[in-house]
Write a protein that holds these residues in place. Sequence first.
Motif, PDB file in Angstrom:
ATOM      1  N   THR A 141       7.222   1.341  -6.542  1.00 57.40           N
ATOM      2  CA  THR A 141       7.711   2.219  -5.481  1.00 57.40           C
ATOM      3  C   THR A 141       6.566   2.547  -4.519  1.00 57.40           C
ATOM      4  O   THR A 141       5.383   2.376  -4.839  1.00 57.40           O
ATOM      5  CB  THR A 141       8.264   3.533  -6.053  1.00 57.40           C
ATOM      6  N   ILE A 142       6.930   3.029  -3.361  1.00 54.65           N
ATOM      7  CA  ILE A 142       5.918   3.463  -2.391  1.00 54.65           C
ATOM      8  C   ILE A 142       5.078   4.587  -2.979  1.00 54.65           C
ATOM      9  O   ILE A 142       3.853   4.652  -2.769  1.00 54.65           O
ATOM     10  CB  ILE A 142       6.592   3.884  -1.075  1.00 54.65           C
ATOM     11  N   SER A 143       5.713   5.468  -3.741  1.00 55.00           N
ATOM     12  CA  SER A 143       4.977   6.555  -4.383  1.00 55.00           C
ATOM     13  C   SER A 143       3.949   6.013  -5.368  1.00 55.00           C
ATOM     14  O   SER A 143       2.840   6.562  -5.484  1.00 55.00           O
ATOM     15  CB  SER A 143       5.944   7.495  -5.098  1.00 55.00           C
ATOM     16  N   ASP A 144       4.310   4.943  -6.086  1.00 49.56           N
ATOM     17  CA  ASP A 144       3.360   4.316  -7.004  1.00 49.56           C
ATOM     18  C   ASP A 144       2.119   3.833  -6.256  1.00 49.56           C
ATOM     19  O   ASP A 144       0.985   4.025  -6.710  1.00 49.56           O
ATOM     20  CB  ASP A 144       4.002   3.118  -7.715  1.00 49.56           C
ATOM     21  N   PHE A 176       0.537   7.291   3.705  1.00 55.39           N
ATOM     22  CA  PHE A 176       1.120   5.945   3.580  1.00 55.39           C
ATOM     23  C   PHE A 176       2.019   5.676   4.779  1.00 55.39           C
ATOM     24  O   PHE A 176       1.918   4.625   5.424  1.00 55.39           O
ATOM     25  CB  PHE A 176       1.910   5.841   2.276  1.00 55.39           C
ATOM     26  N   ARG A 177       2.888   6.618   5.093  1.00 53.74           N
ATOM     27  CA  ARG A 177       3.837   6.435   6.186  1.00 53.74           C
ATOM     28  C   ARG A 177       3.137   6.312   7.528  1.00 53.74           C
ATOM     29  O   ARG A 177       3.623   5.620   8.430  1.00 53.74           O
ATOM     30  CB  ARG A 177       4.821   7.610   6.224  1.00 53.74           C
ATOM     31  N   GLU A 178       2.004   6.970   7.655  1.00 49.91           N
ATOM     32  CA  GLU A 178       1.248   6.896   8.904  1.00 49.91           C
ATOM     33  C   GLU A 178       0.805   5.462   9.193  1.00 49.91           C
ATOM     34  O   GLU A 178       0.776   5.037  10.348  1.00 49.91           O
ATOM     35  CB  GLU A 178       0.019   7.802   8.827  1.00 49.91           C
ATOM     36  N   PHE A 179       0.513   4.702   8.124  1.00 52.14           N
ATOM     37  CA  PHE A 179       0.004   3.351   8.301  1.00 52.14           C
ATOM     38  C   PHE A 179       1.067   2.264   8.115  1.00 52.14           C
ATOM     39  O   PHE A 179       1.021   1.235   8.788  1.00 52.14           O
ATOM     40  CB  PHE A 179      -1.136   3.092   7.312  1.00 52.14           C
ATOM     41  N   PHE A 180       2.040   2.503   7.232  1.00 50.14           N
ATOM     42  CA  PHE A 180       3.004   1.452   6.898  1.00 50.14           C
ATOM     43  C   PHE A 180       4.410   2.012   6.729  1.00 50.14           C
ATOM     44  O   PHE A 180       4.580   3.089   6.152  1.00 50.14           O
ATOM     45  CB  PHE A 180       2.602   0.752   5.587  1.00 50.14           C
ATOM     46  N   PRO A 181       5.426   1.255   7.176  1.00 44.73           N
ATOM     47  CA  PRO A 181       6.813   1.677   6.966  1.00 44.73           C
ATOM     48  C   PRO A 181       7.405   1.164   5.657  1.00 44.73           C
ATOM     49  O   PRO A 181       8.474   1.609   5.249  1.00 44.73           O
ATOM     50  CB  PRO A 181       7.544   1.060   8.167  1.00 44.73           C
ATOM     51  N   SER A 182       6.741   0.197   5.000  1.00 41.60           N
ATOM     52  CA  SER A 182       7.318  -0.424   3.812  1.00 41.60           C
ATOM     53  C   SER A 182       6.254  -1.200   3.051  1.00 41.60           C
ATOM     54  O   SER A 182       5.144  -1.421   3.548  1.00 41.60           O
ATOM     55  CB  SER A 182       8.443  -1.389   4.214  1.00 41.60           C
ATOM     56  N   LYS A 183       6.631  -1.651   1.853  1.00 43.99           N
ATOM     57  CA  LYS A 183       5.716  -2.501   1.075  1.00 43.99           C
ATOM     58  C   LYS A 183       5.520  -3.839   1.767  1.00 43.99           C
ATOM     59  O   LYS A 183       4.428  -4.418   1.734  1.00 43.99           O
ATOM     60  CB  LYS A 183       6.273  -2.726  -0.327  1.00 43.99           C
ATOM     61  N   GLY A 184       6.575  -4.340   2.393  1.00 45.17           N
ATOM     62  CA  GLY A 184       6.465  -5.607   3.102  1.00 45.17           C
ATOM     63  C   GLY A 184       5.442  -5.537   4.225  1.00 45.17           C
ATOM     64  O   GLY A 184       4.710  -6.498   4.473  1.00 45.17           O
ATOM     65  N   ALA A 185       5.387  -4.389   4.897  1.00 41.72           N
ATOM     66  CA  ALA A 185       4.409  -4.218   5.968  1.00 41.72           C
ATOM     67  C   ALA A 185       2.990  -4.219   5.410  1.00 41.72           C
ATOM     68  O   ALA A 185       2.053  -4.691   6.063  1.00 41.72           O
ATOM     69  CB  ALA A 185       4.681  -2.919   6.720  1.00 41.72           C
ATOM     70  N   VAL A 186       2.826  -3.718   4.196  1.00 45.51           N
ATOM     71  CA  VAL A 186       1.514  -3.750   3.553  1.00 45.51           C
ATOM     72  C   VAL A 186       1.113  -5.197   3.276  1.00 45.51           C
ATOM     73  O   VAL A 186      -0.044  -5.587   3.480  1.00 45.51           O
ATOM     74  CB  VAL A 186       1.520  -2.929   2.253  1.00 45.51           C
ATOM     75  N   LEU A 187       2.072  -5.999   2.826  1.00 52.95           N
ATOM     76  CA  LEU A 187       1.788  -7.418   2.588  1.00 52.95           C
ATOM     77  C   LEU A 187       1.360  -8.115   3.875  1.00 52.95           C
ATOM     78  O   LEU A 187       0.444  -8.945   3.873  1.00 52.95           O
ATOM     79  CB  LEU A 187       3.021  -8.119   2.015  1.00 52.95           C
TER      80      LEU A 187
END
Length: 248
Positions: A46-49, A61-72
């Motif tokens: 999860t995003i919280s994880d 987290f939200r400031e930098f990325f909207p999702s896990k996919g965006a992190v990838l």
Amino acid sequence: MVDKNDSDETAEFGAGELTPAPQDPKNAIIEALLELAGERNWEDITISDVATRANVSLSTFREFFPSKGAVLAAFSRKIDRIVLDGTTDDLIGEPAKERLFDVLMRRLDALAPYKLGLEGVSDWAKRDPLGAAALNKVVVNSMRFMLEAASIDSEGVVGGLKLQGLALAWLRVLSVWFRDEDLGLAATMAELDRELTRGGHFVERAEDLNRLASPLFSLARALFERRRVSPDGYRRRSSEARDERAAS
């Protein structure tokens, strides 16, 4: 007697329960996601994880990325930057295949610390077609810059074929790399060589076909342009045709 300052410092750091926030939260989030991807299924993260592992808040987290996919996608850009920053003109006189081989091997070197996490991402993509499609876009964008780093054109119709073909070839190379325990990466290098050789033959055929088809496309476009009629011209011709039928 315990000094008050010492007591405060112990309360904040001595118990080991609190750790300072990372100086680079964005990179901490990227690193945390790749770590977790090597430990559990992608769907279970999860995003919280990720925020917890990175020691950042959800709002950060939200400031930098909207999702896990965006992190990838950000991770992929990070690897792109490492490869591009290390690109030189040393191989400029070598064949295109050799230049691209060097670029992609340097990419594997940059990916090495994240091998386990990337294998987890790859396993997820095999289970999730929508995820695989999104991941393909990320890989294609990275391959665009890998071709540029190797001084290989990626524009036009043939360029698009190069990009998608290289993206698919790269995923096949990664599947070998995940299982390659040899420090010299002999199996991976052999697979990369095969894929680039196969891709080179395909691109040659595509370029030949494009050269043959270009005059036909030009002729078809010229005929189409010649047959185009403005709305006023179309109405005038329709009116003249009706008048001719009425006269006859």
